[in-house]
Enzyme design. Structure first.
Site, PDB file in Angstrom:
ATOM      1  NE  ARG A   1      -3.934  -2.079   2.169  1.00 62.50           N
ATOM      2  CZ  ARG A   1      -3.693  -3.166   2.887  1.00 62.50           C
ATOM      3  NH1 ARG A   1      -2.645  -3.204   3.689  1.00 62.50           N
ATOM      4  NH2 ARG A   1      -4.498  -4.198   2.825  1.00 62.50           N
TER       5      ARG A   1
ATOM      6  CE  LYS B   1       4.833  17.484 -13.972  1.00 59.24           C
ATOM      7  NZ  LYS B   1       4.893  16.313 -14.812  1.00 59.24           N
TER       8      LYS B   1
ATOM      9  CD  GLU C   1      -4.405  16.704 -15.409  1.00 58.72           C
ATOM     10  OE1 GLU C   1      -3.283  16.210 -15.233  1.00 58.72           O
ATOM     11  OE2 GLU C   1      -5.066  16.583 -16.429  1.00 58.72           O
TER      12      GLU C   1
ATOM     13  NE  ARG D   1       0.172  16.988 -12.573  1.00 56.10           N
ATOM     14  CZ  ARG D   1       0.852  16.188 -11.798  1.00 56.10           C
ATOM     15  NH1 ARG D   1       0.615  16.184 -10.504  1.00 56.10           N
ATOM     16  NH2 ARG D   1       1.786  15.386 -12.285  1.00 56.10           N
TER      17      ARG D   1
ATOM     18  CG  HIS E   1       0.739  16.561 -23.944  1.00 54.10           C
ATOM     19  ND1 HIS E   1       1.485  17.723 -23.909  1.00 54.10           N
ATOM     20  CD2 HIS E   1       1.536  15.592 -23.435  1.00 54.10           C
ATOM     21  CE1 HIS E   1       2.665  17.457 -23.385  1.00 54.10           C
ATOM     22  NE2 HIS E   1       2.728  16.172 -23.096  1.00 54.10           N
TER      23      HIS E   1
ATOM     24  CG  HIS F   1      -1.845  12.041 -25.557  1.00 48.92           C
ATOM     25  ND1 HIS F   1      -2.395  12.695 -24.481  1.00 48.92           N
ATOM     26  CD2 HIS F   1      -0.573  11.734 -25.207  1.00 48.92           C
ATOM     27  CE1 HIS F   1      -1.498  12.770 -23.510  1.00 48.92           C
ATOM     28  NE2 HIS F   1      -0.384  12.198 -23.928  1.00 48.92           N
TER      29      HIS F   1
ATOM     30  CG  HIS G   1       5.574  12.066 -25.362  1.00 49.19           C
ATOM     31  ND1 HIS G   1       4.204  11.987 -25.514  1.00 49.19           N
ATOM     32  CD2 HIS G   1       5.781  13.009 -24.401  1.00 49.19           C
ATOM     33  CE1 HIS G   1       3.623  12.830 -24.682  1.00 49.19           C
ATOM     34  NE2 HIS G   1       4.553  13.462 -23.996  1.00 49.19           N
TER      35      HIS G   1
HETATM   36  N1  GLY Z   1       2.728  15.294 -17.644  1.00 45.66           N
HETATM   37  C1  GLY Z   1       1.698  16.114 -17.137  1.00 45.66           C
HETATM   38  C2  GLY Z   1       1.560  16.068 -15.664  1.00 45.66           C
HETATM   39  O1  GLY Z   1       2.410  15.538 -14.978  1.00 45.66           O
HETATM   40  O2  GLY Z   1       0.589  16.552 -15.141  1.00 45.66           O
END
Ligand code: GLY
Length: 333
Positions: free
Chosen positions: A110, A202, A212, A216, A223, A227, A239
């Site tokens: 866990r 970041k 997110e 985020r 992308h 994608h 990528h």
């Molecule tokens: N690669 C995008 C993120 O880590 O949110």
């Protein structure tokens, strides 16, 4: 060497950027860890010394290795070796390794601590930072995963010296993205400063929106198309190359919608070209097929969501009309 922190309260962690950063491993090892399971790939060949009893567990190369079977194998091997929840997993490699080992660490007992030693540019500026871990299913990429923040990330620039040029360029595609997230003068910085600037950017985003719920999502700039190009599977794009095409496409779409001027599109194109990355959708690509992949839905839908530049910077823009998307994909400015 540049020392940074991802600020997440009691789960905050250091990120070290610089030549030889991997030698700081002992210093960032969780207190009390008596064993370190080093997860890497045969091809990586970056020796690390955690200073405690350790064993190396190899996983295969490529996206195919990023799967549930690898996670099961890793967890079973950890268990046979006697790794406890007070010990540590050390992921040494690029995004495939950090995503897969990170997920194994998230679910084994866990959750056991994990340290990422990121050895590709792409992992250093993106994959290893922010706690997204996970693996692919036959049904799609990254469909199983967990948010599991590492205890530390070491971005060792020495490891980039032996990176195949195409792999390095792929990382530049992710790096280019940060220029539009507010990192200025990226190309004038030394590699160490540039990687650190991307990590800092970041880290700031993750600190305010770890899961997110909002901001985020902007890290996925470029992308949506990237994608789709990768999922289509017929274009032989790494990528970062797909992201580069996605960035220029997003700028052209924003221009078409009156959100930015032509000079901003040129700025996107110039940066991507300066990194020797592709700017255009591959010849012969089918706009309808790419559109379907972008909506991730085989059912007819005439609207799509994108992250687009605009007067207030990047934003999530829902409801972009299909005919506009097809037009821009088809080459109209
Ligand atoms: N690669 C995008 C993120 O880590 O949110």
């Amino acid at each position: 060497m540049i020392d940074l922190t991802v600020e997440l309260g009691e789960r905050s962690y250091p990120v070290v950027v610089g030549g030889g950063a991997r030698h700081r491993l002992l210093e960032v090892l969780p207190t009390g860890a008596r064993r370190a399971a080093i997860v890497t790939q045969e091809a990586v060949q970056v020796p690390v010394d955690p200073g405690v009893e350790h064993r190396t567990f190899l996983i295969d190369d490529g996206e195919e290795a990023k799967c549930m079977e690898t996670v099961e194998e890793l967890c079973r091997s950890f268990s046979r070796w006697g790794l406890t929840r007070n010990d540590v997993v050390v992921a040494v490699g690029g995004g495939v390794v950090t995503d897969t080992a990170g997920f194994a660490a998230a679910v084994y007992h866990r959750g056991v601590p994990v340290i990422h030693v990121a050895t590709t540019l792409l992992a250093q500026v993106d994959a290893a930072i922010g706690g997204k871990t996970g693996v692919n299913l036959p049904e799609g990429k990254n469909l199983v995963g967990a948010f599991w923040q590492p205890s530390a990330v070491l971005c060792d620039l020495e490891t980039l010296e032996t990176l195949p040029p195409a792999e390095y360029r792929s990382g530049l595609g992710e790096m280019a993205k940060y220029a539009f997230l507010g990192v200025t003068g990226l190309r004038d910085l030394s590699l160490e400063e540039a990687v650190a600037a991307c990590v800092r950017c970041k880290a700031e985003v993750v600190a305010v929106d770890e899961r997110e719920g909002g901001r985020r999502a902007l890290l996925n700039y470029g992308h949506t198309l990237a994608h789709a190009l990768e999922t289509a599977g017929q274009y032989d794009l790494r990528h970062g190359e797909a992201v580069a095409i996605g960035l220029v496409f997003a700028a052209r779409l924003a221009h078409r919608l009156g959100r930015v001027g032509a000079e901003r599109v040129d700025e996107h194109r110039r940066l991507v070209l300066a990194y020797e990355l592709p700017t255009e959708v591959p010849e012969g690509a089918d706009p309808e097929a790419l559109y379907e992949l972008m909506t991730k839905d085989k059912k007819a839908t005439d609207r799509c969501t994108f992250i687009l530049d605009g007067p207030a910077g990047l934003e999530v823009v829902p409801g972009v009309a299909k005919d506009v998307v097809l037009d821009v994909l088809g080459g109209a400015a």
